[in-house]
Design a protein around this motif. Sequence first.
Motif, PDB file in Angstrom:
ATOM      1  N   TYR A   1      29.236  63.738  24.707  1.00 24.26           N
ATOM      2  CA  TYR A   1      28.152  64.408  24.001  1.00 24.26           C
ATOM      3  C   TYR A   1      28.708  65.414  23.001  1.00 24.26           C
ATOM      4  CZ  TYR A   1      25.224  62.394  27.621  1.00 24.26           C
ATOM      5  OH  TYR A   1      24.585  61.510  28.464  1.00 24.26           O
ATOM      6  N   ALA A   2      28.072  65.488  21.847  1.00 25.18           N
ATOM      7  CA  ALA A   2      28.482  66.441  20.820  1.00 25.18           C
ATOM      8  C   ALA A   2      27.985  67.837  21.183  1.00 25.18           C
ATOM      9  CB  ALA A   2      27.931  66.026  19.461  1.00 25.18           C
ATOM     10  N   ALA A   3      28.691  68.831  20.694  1.00 24.53           N
ATOM     11  CA  ALA A   3      28.289  70.215  20.929  1.00 24.53           C
ATOM     12  C   ALA A   3      27.049  70.548  20.100  1.00 24.53           C
ATOM     13  CB  ALA A   3      29.438  71.151  20.579  1.00 24.53           C
ATOM     14  N   GLN A   4      26.514  71.727  20.338  1.00 23.73           N
ATOM     15  CA  GLN A   4      25.410  72.298  19.584  1.00 23.73           C
ATOM     16  C   GLN A   4      24.118  71.479  19.657  1.00 23.73           C
ATOM     17  OE1 GLN A   4      27.418  72.873  15.748  1.00 23.73           O
ATOM     18  NE2 GLN A   4      27.513  75.050  16.205  1.00 23.73           N
TER      19      GLN A   4
ATOM     20  N   VAL B   1      26.530  72.582  25.495  1.00 23.31           N
ATOM     21  CA  VAL B   1      27.025  71.411  26.220  1.00 23.31           C
ATOM     22  C   VAL B   1      28.336  71.785  26.893  1.00 23.31           C
ATOM     23  CG1 VAL B   1      27.891  69.062  26.033  1.00 23.31           C
ATOM     24  CG2 VAL B   1      25.900  69.756  24.714  1.00 23.31           C
ATOM     25  N   ASP B   2      28.412  71.541  28.188  1.00 25.59           N
ATOM     26  CA  ASP B   2      29.618  71.814  28.948  1.00 25.59           C
ATOM     27  C   ASP B   2      30.029  70.517  29.636  1.00 25.59           C
ATOM     28  OD1 ASP B   2      31.701  72.817  30.393  1.00 25.59           O
ATOM     29  OD2 ASP B   2      30.497  74.095  31.703  1.00 25.59           O
ATOM     30  N   GLY B   3      30.817  69.688  28.933  1.00 24.14           N
ATOM     31  CA  GLY B   3      31.181  68.390  29.462  1.00 24.14           C
ATOM     32  C   GLY B   3      29.969  67.482  29.563  1.00 24.14           C
TER      33      GLY B   3
ATOM     34  N   THR C   1      15.534  62.291  30.720  1.00 24.22           N
ATOM     35  CA  THR C   1      16.335  61.991  29.539  1.00 24.22           C
ATOM     36  C   THR C   1      16.054  60.582  29.032  1.00 24.22           C
ATOM     37  OG1 THR C   1      18.199  61.142  30.832  1.00 24.22           O
ATOM     38  CG2 THR C   1      18.179  63.510  30.352  1.00 24.22           C
ATOM     39  N   SER C   2      16.223  60.398  27.737  1.00 21.12           N
ATOM     40  CA  SER C   2      16.098  59.079  27.132  1.00 21.12           C
ATOM     41  C   SER C   2      16.971  59.022  25.892  1.00 21.12           C
ATOM     42  CB  SER C   2      14.642  58.773  26.767  1.00 21.12           C
ATOM     43  OG  SER C   2      14.122  59.753  25.874  1.00 21.12           O
ATOM     44  N   ASP C   3      17.572  57.867  25.641  1.00 18.67           N
ATOM     45  CA  ASP C   3      18.369  57.654  24.433  1.00 18.67           C
ATOM     46  C   ASP C   3      17.448  57.242  23.294  1.00 18.67           C
ATOM     47  OD1 ASP C   3      20.578  58.206  25.924  1.00 18.67           O
ATOM     48  OD2 ASP C   3      21.267  56.136  26.082  1.00 18.67           O
TER      49      ASP C   3
ATOM     50  N   LEU D   1      21.510  71.123  33.659  1.00 18.11           N
ATOM     51  CA  LEU D   1      21.091  69.736  33.831  1.00 18.11           C
ATOM     52  C   LEU D   1      22.312  68.833  33.710  1.00 18.11           C
ATOM     53  CD1 LEU D   1      18.763  67.597  33.985  1.00 18.11           C
ATOM     54  CD2 LEU D   1      18.815  67.600  31.480  1.00 18.11           C
ATOM     55  N   ASN D   2      22.522  67.984  34.709  1.00 16.90           N
ATOM     56  CA  ASN D   2      23.596  67.001  34.635  1.00 16.90           C
ATOM     57  C   ASN D   2      23.146  65.839  33.755  1.00 16.90           C
ATOM     58  OD1 ASN D   2      25.444  68.337  36.375  1.00 16.90           O
ATOM     59  ND2 ASN D   2      24.276  67.641  38.151  1.00 16.90           N
ATOM     60  N   LEU D   3      23.884  65.596  32.687  1.00 15.23           N
ATOM     61  CA  LEU D   3      23.547  64.523  31.752  1.00 15.23           C
ATOM     62  C   LEU D   3      24.102  63.193  32.251  1.00 15.23           C
ATOM     63  CD1 LEU D   3      24.461  66.453  28.481  1.00 15.23           C
ATOM     64  CD2 LEU D   3      22.161  66.036  29.361  1.00 15.23           C
ATOM     65  N   PRO D   4      23.474  62.093  31.879  1.00 11.21           N
ATOM     66  CA  PRO D   4      24.018  60.777  32.263  1.00 11.21           C
ATOM     67  C   PRO D   4      25.451  60.630  31.772  1.00 11.21           C
ATOM     68  CG  PRO D   4      21.797  60.556  31.385  1.00 11.21           C
ATOM     69  CD  PRO D   4      22.204  61.982  31.146  1.00 11.21           C
ATOM     70  N   ALA D   5      26.353  60.360  32.705  1.00 18.97           N
ATOM     71  CA  ALA D   5      27.771  60.262  32.348  1.00 18.97           C
ATOM     72  C   ALA D   5      28.242  58.819  32.262  1.00 18.97           C
ATOM     73  CB  ALA D   5      28.617  61.010  33.375  1.00 18.97           C
ATOM     74  N   ALA D   6      27.582  57.918  32.989  1.00 20.82           N
ATOM     75  CA  ALA D   6      28.014  56.521  32.981  1.00 20.82           C
ATOM     76  C   ALA D   6      27.646  55.863  31.657  1.00 20.82           C
ATOM     77  CB  ALA D   6      27.360  55.766  34.133  1.00 20.82           C
ATOM     78  N   PRO D   7      28.591  55.191  31.003  1.00 18.49           N
ATOM     79  CA  PRO D   7      28.279  54.519  29.739  1.00 18.49           C
ATOM     80  C   PRO D   7      27.309  53.362  29.959  1.00 18.49           C
ATOM     81  CG  PRO D   7      30.478  53.936  30.489  1.00 18.49           C
ATOM     82  CD  PRO D   7      30.005  55.025  31.392  1.00 18.49           C
TER      83      PRO D   7
END
Length: 381
Positions: free
Chosen positions: A169-172, A132-134, A207-209, A150-156
Amino acid sequence: MSRSKSFVSALVVLVGIALAVTLYVRDDDTTDAVFDSKASAVPSTIIAPQSATIVPGGMLVTAGDQRHVVPHAVGARWLPTGTVLLAIERKEPGYVAQVYRLYDPVRGAFSGSTIKGQLGPPNDPTTGISFVDGDRLVRWNLALTKRSVLNLPAAPRAKGGGGDVVRSYAAQPVTVGGATFLRFSEVENEEETLAYGVMRVAADGSTSDVLKGDRITRLRVSADGRSLLAVQQHKGEPCGGCVVRQDVVEIDPADGTIAGTYGAPPGYTKQWRITRLDKVGGTVAVRYEGTCVTGDLACIPKQYGTWTYRDGDWSKVAGSERIETWWQGRDDRIVRRADRNVLKTPLEWLHDGERTSVDGHLADEDNNTGDVAGGLLRPAS
């Protein structure tokens, strides 16, 4: 229908219901049945004894009769391909940088690309290597020849009370069955946690939560790459290193739902910390030890041993309070005394009834750490 037949039919139904409850759910919500993951097993190449240990001048990488000292190596993570991902310290102007490189112990050479800008090793890289890089998920293949971002969803997605809500996002992250999983949280004003859960990244990048509010604090993949295991905080918001009760659960990689709830062994208290998780077939294995308040490697944590869960029952592996084991084959394993200082305790290779010392140690006073290939359980084949 006669009265007696009606009674027998009703009795059969009641017995069936009672049996189903007995087999699958107990009062503590623990499921007796161990989930059967549909993910494919990952072929693994281990040439016993296979280890990466700290020695003067660097790290000793051993695979069978091949032994190589790699200078400036300070960390290691074995891959199922029989290669090892090494953290290498490299001097840069004004500071010391750390990069990751892939090392082949048979050829005695590096290969693939160099990974920069990552502080910690990947967890359980059985089918790929992810960081994970930011707000980006960086994925490599095991040969370090292909990279995707892959750009992860950043908006809360949680709604706060007007303050600044940040999604992080947590690492690992870990990958199993073609899907990558990583924990997330959404916090308002850096204080109040509004939402938390796990993000599932499918093979196509969608992606999905999932597991929202389920208090998942750690994700691990079994040594054979089939099973996604997790540590679940028993109650309250997930707090990582907090001294609270933690249960073992299993997640279905296909949809990110909890498919098995295994609880904890008899006699468990919240002081028990999970250090390793694994699974082979229908058996889950968990290693427990106490906490070191000082955080010092010289501390010897109390050992509670390796426990296995199968068919609704927990049992302790005999002698595992004293001995930690890495299985590398049906008749090969590396062990160490777990109730002694990790800075001084040597590893030993057990094979054909013989015990052979392995040079080097798993850790040193500079927080350099080695790695041993293999799992908590004897492999199925």
